[in-house]
Motif scaffolding. Sequence first.
Motif, PDB file in Angstrom:
ATOM      1  N   ALA A 174      53.931  44.227  44.438  1.00 36.79           N
ATOM      2  CA  ALA A 174      54.151  43.960  43.010  1.00 36.79           C
ATOM      3  C   ALA A 174      53.267  42.951  42.413  1.00 36.79           C
ATOM      4  N   SER A 175      52.713  41.909  43.376  1.00 33.80           N
ATOM      5  CA  SER A 175      51.541  41.319  42.964  1.00 33.80           C
ATOM      6  C   SER A 175      50.218  41.806  42.488  1.00 33.80           C
ATOM      7  N   ILE A 176      50.137  42.943  43.257  1.00 27.65           N
ATOM      8  CA  ILE A 176      48.909  43.544  43.212  1.00 27.65           C
ATOM      9  C   ILE A 176      49.094  44.429  41.617  1.00 27.65           C
ATOM     10  N   ALA A 177      50.182  45.067  41.598  1.00 30.80           N
ATOM     11  CA  ALA A 177      50.439  45.704  40.404  1.00 30.80           C
ATOM     12  C   ALA A 177      50.457  44.901  39.105  1.00 30.80           C
ATOM     13  N   LYS A 178      50.812  43.575  39.514  1.00 37.61           N
ATOM     14  CA  LYS A 178      50.922  42.628  38.231  1.00 37.61           C
ATOM     15  C   LYS A 178      49.336  42.041  37.808  1.00 37.61           C
ATOM     16  N   HIS A 179      48.794  41.997  38.917  1.00 37.96           N
ATOM     17  CA  HIS A 179      47.212  41.775  38.761  1.00 37.96           C
ATOM     18  C   HIS A 179      46.685  42.513  37.854  1.00 37.96           C
ATOM     19  N   PHE A 180      46.787  43.846  38.129  1.00 37.93           N
ATOM     20  CA  PHE A 180      45.756  45.140  37.499  1.00 37.93           C
ATOM     21  C   PHE A 180      46.838  45.534  36.162  1.00 37.93           C
ATOM     22  N   ALA A 181      47.842  45.139  36.022  1.00 38.90           N
ATOM     23  CA  ALA A 181      48.564  45.958  34.797  1.00 38.90           C
ATOM     24  C   ALA A 181      48.009  45.629  33.645  1.00 38.90           C
ATOM     25  N   ASN A 182      47.416  44.574  33.080  1.00 39.58           N
ATOM     26  CA  ASN A 182      46.853  44.293  31.950  1.00 39.58           C
ATOM     27  C   ASN A 182      45.252  44.207  31.819  1.00 39.58           C
ATOM     28  N   ARG A 183      44.657  45.003  32.730  1.00 41.18           N
ATOM     29  CA  ARG A 183      43.434  45.022  32.920  1.00 41.18           C
ATOM     30  C   ARG A 183      42.714  46.238  32.455  1.00 41.18           C
ATOM     31  N   SER A 184      41.769  46.319  31.742  1.00 43.64           N
ATOM     32  CA  SER A 184      41.133  47.552  31.181  1.00 43.64           C
ATOM     33  C   SER A 184      40.579  48.128  32.132  1.00 43.64           C
ATOM     34  N   ALA A 185      40.297  49.659  32.011  1.00 46.28           N
ATOM     35  CA  ALA A 185      39.387  50.199  33.028  1.00 46.28           C
ATOM     36  C   ALA A 185      38.140  49.461  33.432  1.00 46.28           C
ATOM     37  N   GLU A 186      37.391  48.897  32.564  1.00 47.23           N
ATOM     38  CA  GLU A 186      36.236  48.303  32.645  1.00 47.23           C
ATOM     39  C   GLU A 186      36.353  47.179  33.796  1.00 47.23           C
ATOM     40  N   GLU A 187      37.455  46.236  33.287  1.00 47.60           N
ATOM     41  CA  GLU A 187      37.657  45.243  34.089  1.00 47.60           C
ATOM     42  C   GLU A 187      38.012  45.345  35.645  1.00 47.60           C
ATOM     43  N   ARG A 188      38.786  46.385  35.889  1.00 49.71           N
ATOM     44  CA  ARG A 188      38.998  46.960  37.170  1.00 49.71           C
ATOM     45  C   ARG A 188      37.882  47.455  37.963  1.00 49.71           C
ATOM     46  N   GLU A 189      36.618  48.313  37.312  1.00 45.28           N
ATOM     47  CA  GLU A 189      35.760  48.473  38.073  1.00 45.28           C
ATOM     48  C   GLU A 189      34.647  47.500  38.095  1.00 45.28           C
ATOM     49  N   ALA A 190      34.879  46.567  37.194  1.00 46.52           N
ATOM     50  CA  ALA A 190      33.739  45.253  37.520  1.00 46.52           C
ATOM     51  C   ALA A 190      34.488  44.589  38.626  1.00 46.52           C
ATOM     52  N   TRP A 191      35.655  44.445  38.710  1.00 46.12           N
ATOM     53  CA  TRP A 191      36.329  43.764  39.940  1.00 46.12           C
ATOM     54  C   TRP A 191      35.756  44.375  41.220  1.00 46.12           C
ATOM     55  N   GLY A 192      36.010  45.936  41.137  1.00 43.86           N
ATOM     56  CA  GLY A 192      35.584  46.681  42.308  1.00 43.86           C
ATOM     57  C   GLY A 192      33.973  46.357  42.932  1.00 43.86           C
ATOM     58  N   TYR A 193      33.172  46.318  41.756  1.00 45.37           N
ATOM     59  CA  TYR A 193      31.685  45.997  42.093  1.00 45.37           C
ATOM     60  C   TYR A 193      31.759  44.720  42.784  1.00 45.37           C
ATOM     61  N   ALA A 194      32.572  43.717  42.655  1.00 46.42           N
ATOM     62  CA  ALA A 194      32.254  42.377  43.231  1.00 46.42           C
ATOM     63  C   ALA A 194      32.819  42.595  44.697  1.00 46.42           C
ATOM     64  N   GLN A 195      33.617  43.344  45.076  1.00 44.11           N
ATOM     65  CA  GLN A 195      34.129  43.806  46.256  1.00 44.11           C
ATOM     66  C   GLN A 195      33.064  44.283  47.052  1.00 44.11           C
ATOM     67  N   GLY A 196      32.431  45.429  46.208  1.00 48.61           N
ATOM     68  CA  GLY A 196      31.373  46.134  46.761  1.00 48.61           C
ATOM     69  C   GLY A 196      30.256  45.565  47.500  1.00 48.61           C
ATOM     70  N   TYR A 197      29.969  44.544  46.767  1.00 52.30           N
ATOM     71  CA  TYR A 197      28.797  43.617  47.272  1.00 52.30           C
ATOM     72  C   TYR A 197      29.030  42.810  48.597  1.00 52.30           C
TER      73      TYR A 197
END
Length: 205
Positions: free
Chosen positions: A114-137
């Motif tokens: 639920a906390s994962i779902a909540k964190h990403f619920a209102n994020r745009s596709a761009e924000e999600r992928e930017a978040w992923g970028y940070a993890q990728g590094y």
Amino acid sequence: VVTAAHALSVADAAARRRSIRQYSAEPVPRADLEEILRVATLAPSAFNLQPWRFAIVESLELKAALSAAANHQKQVASAPAVIVLYTDTADAVARAEDVVRPDLPAERRARALASIAKHFANRSAEEREAWGYAQGYIALGYLLLAAESLGYQTSPMLGFDAEAVTRALQLPAHVRVPALVAIGRGVEEGVPHHRHRLARVARFT
Ligand SMILES: Cc1cc2nc3c(=O)[nH]c(=O)nc-3n(C[C@H](O)[C@H](O)[C@H](O)COP(=O)(O)O)c2cc1C
């Protein structure tokens, strides 16, 4: 396979690692690539979502496409393999059940999801992928050290056309590509480290 017994320590691998842009043609054995990637995937990530994905390119045809996408940087054609590190947050979030520990009580698993779902619920596709970028590094850092530790050299690259890379590999349009990494046995020394002094970048307060 280079076994852990012969691997360099993290500190030694960091000290020895340099960007290497010229390689011998000798292929990297699959088992070594898998071991390097296994170590890289021990990297931490927010919510443990592990959005990193890896495409290992060894065919001449695909390497030629990557070379063109990467401004013909010489390390792409020279290295026996190029690892395309990409991130797919949409997939990571959609499969969040896979990364929440199965040994947790059902109620705690449900709360984590639920906390994962909540964190990403209102994020745009761009924000999600930017978040992923940070993890990728984070995975990139691990990968570079793991490769050096196991006796291989690398060259991380950001100088490429990401759209051309995703097109060549037929990846979904929403993924991001934090880096390409040429990998193999280096045949040049690279440039000695030239870094800020610690006092320039760290402050004990
Ligand atoms: C995210 C990232 C992107 C980079 N992109 C390129 C690149 O496109 N081409 C290149 O020749 N080097 C690239 N580099 C290598 C850096 O120039 C290099 O790491 C830096 O100058 C320090 O040198 P060293 O890696 O030998 O310690 C990149 C490094 C990182 C971490």
